[in-house]
Scaffold this active site. Sequence first.
Site, PDB file in Angstrom:
ATOM      1  N   GLN A   1       1.002  -1.037   0.191  1.00 45.95           N
ATOM      2  CA  GLN A   1       0.020   0.158   0.076  1.00 45.95           C
ATOM      3  C   GLN A   1       1.042   1.295  -0.040  1.00 45.95           C
ATOM      4  O   GLN A   1       1.731   1.549   0.999  1.00 45.95           O
ATOM      5  CB  GLN A   1      -0.932  -0.203   1.063  1.00 45.95           C
ATOM      6  CG  GLN A   1      -2.014   1.324   1.159  1.00 45.95           C
ATOM      7  CD  GLN A   1      -2.886   1.463   2.421  1.00 45.95           C
ATOM      8  OE1 GLN A   1      -2.194   1.807   3.451  1.00 45.95           O
ATOM      9  NE2 GLN A   1      -4.044   1.079   2.382  1.00 45.95           N
TER      10      GLN A   1
ATOM     11  N   TYR B   1      -5.565  11.210   3.604  1.00 49.24           N
ATOM     12  CA  TYR B   1      -4.199  11.252   3.245  1.00 49.24           C
ATOM     13  C   TYR B   1      -4.134  12.093   1.910  1.00 49.24           C
ATOM     14  O   TYR B   1      -5.203  12.421   1.187  1.00 49.24           O
ATOM     15  CB  TYR B   1      -3.384   9.920   3.480  1.00 49.24           C
ATOM     16  CG  TYR B   1      -3.324   9.644   4.587  1.00 49.24           C
ATOM     17  CD1 TYR B   1      -2.730  10.063   5.583  1.00 49.24           C
ATOM     18  CD2 TYR B   1      -4.128   8.249   5.087  1.00 49.24           C
ATOM     19  CE1 TYR B   1      -2.775   9.937   7.032  1.00 49.24           C
ATOM     20  CE2 TYR B   1      -4.021   7.747   6.410  1.00 49.24           C
ATOM     21  CZ  TYR B   1      -3.327   8.565   7.511  1.00 49.24           C
ATOM     22  OH  TYR B   1      -3.235   8.222   8.624  1.00 49.24           O
TER      23      TYR B   1
ATOM     24  N   GLY C   1      -9.326  -6.028   9.530  1.00 49.26           N
ATOM     25  CA  GLY C   1      -8.124  -5.506  10.057  1.00 49.26           C
ATOM     26  C   GLY C   1      -7.959  -5.977  11.481  1.00 49.26           C
ATOM     27  O   GLY C   1      -6.919  -6.801  11.551  1.00 49.26           O
TER      28      GLY C   1
END
Length: 384
Positions: free
Chosen positions: A104, A187, A333
């Site tokens: 990523q 981001y 996750g």
Amino acid sequence: MVSTVVAPLFQPIQLGPLTLRNRIFMSAMTRNRAVPTNVPNSIMVDHYQQRATSAGLIITEGVLITPQGSEWPHAPGIWSKEQVAGWKNITDAVHKEGSYIFAQLWHLGRTSHPDAPEQKAAGVPVYAPSAISARGGKFRFISGEPGYVTPSAIDDPTELLDLFEKAAVNAKEAGFDGVELHGANGYLVHQFLDSTSNTRQDSWGGSVANRSKFGLLALERLIKVFGKDRVGIKLSPSGGYNDMGMPLDETIETYKHFISEADKLGIAYFDVVRYVPAFDVEFEGKKRATPHDAIDIYKPIVKNAKFFSNGGFSAEEAAAFVKDGKVEGVFFGMGWISHPDFAKRIENDKPLDNQIDWTTLYGKYYIGEEEQNKGYNSYPAAQY
């Protein structure tokens, strides 16, 4: 025998040239273990290898494409030869266990801090689409209680695109099976998309098409290196993390356009995160996110890529979504943090009974590898 309830998760799926053994994927999770120099180390090899024994696909934690003043010290990077070598050890270990791994690629944009050691080492300002600071921020390893600063608006965003392309070149050298563009969670790519963080008046801002331009060009740079069928993107249309969120109509218009155009590029997949209340943030008494059903709204737009999702799924719910054709795979996750054999437990109807040690989740900022192992590789697998 696999329970019929979760059986849809154990149907193999073709992702470009890769045949994934199941649809239980490991989501990117920052864990702060690249101590002390942003170089992947031996305990990270162990961590990914443990989880590769049952994961259909692994996405690395966010990999910094250049030194940045992150809230997360000791996040790994991919700009140096030492980092490439460190990641190669990890990809080799994952492949040994029969799984696949995508890097990523991550640029923090305005959520960096100029006083963080990494940003000082980079010798450049904190860059973003516009000179607009995000509210919040917790840089616990910097003295005092600093929050986010006002960034410098980047004059020529192609300089940042060059960083993504170089990172992809390095990721390919490191043996990754593909790359995921981090377009979520406030981001850099997300900052260009969102009109509250991008108020540019040039060709990189303003209209939906202009705000989509940076992310689409970043995807094209990654495709140039890896090929279209080994590139994916993570998006969080409804999330308010890092002070993001447009009005509902604008959000839907923006993401419909971006997803449609990205799909035309022929990328391998979208990971579209659904609204998760726990990750919403509040400023001045108001929630920041734009809650809406990201799966129902954006899945019909995708004609070529695989459509995956993320965000608080149970195994049973994920299986139902796959069975009903709402998604084709699900990223988890938290389950992977405390269960190195997460997918195998689901397959064998074993309880998910390891409790996360929140005190060690992100490690300690300036200690050695042995101590960093606690709450990272110390969770036991089940007995089979």
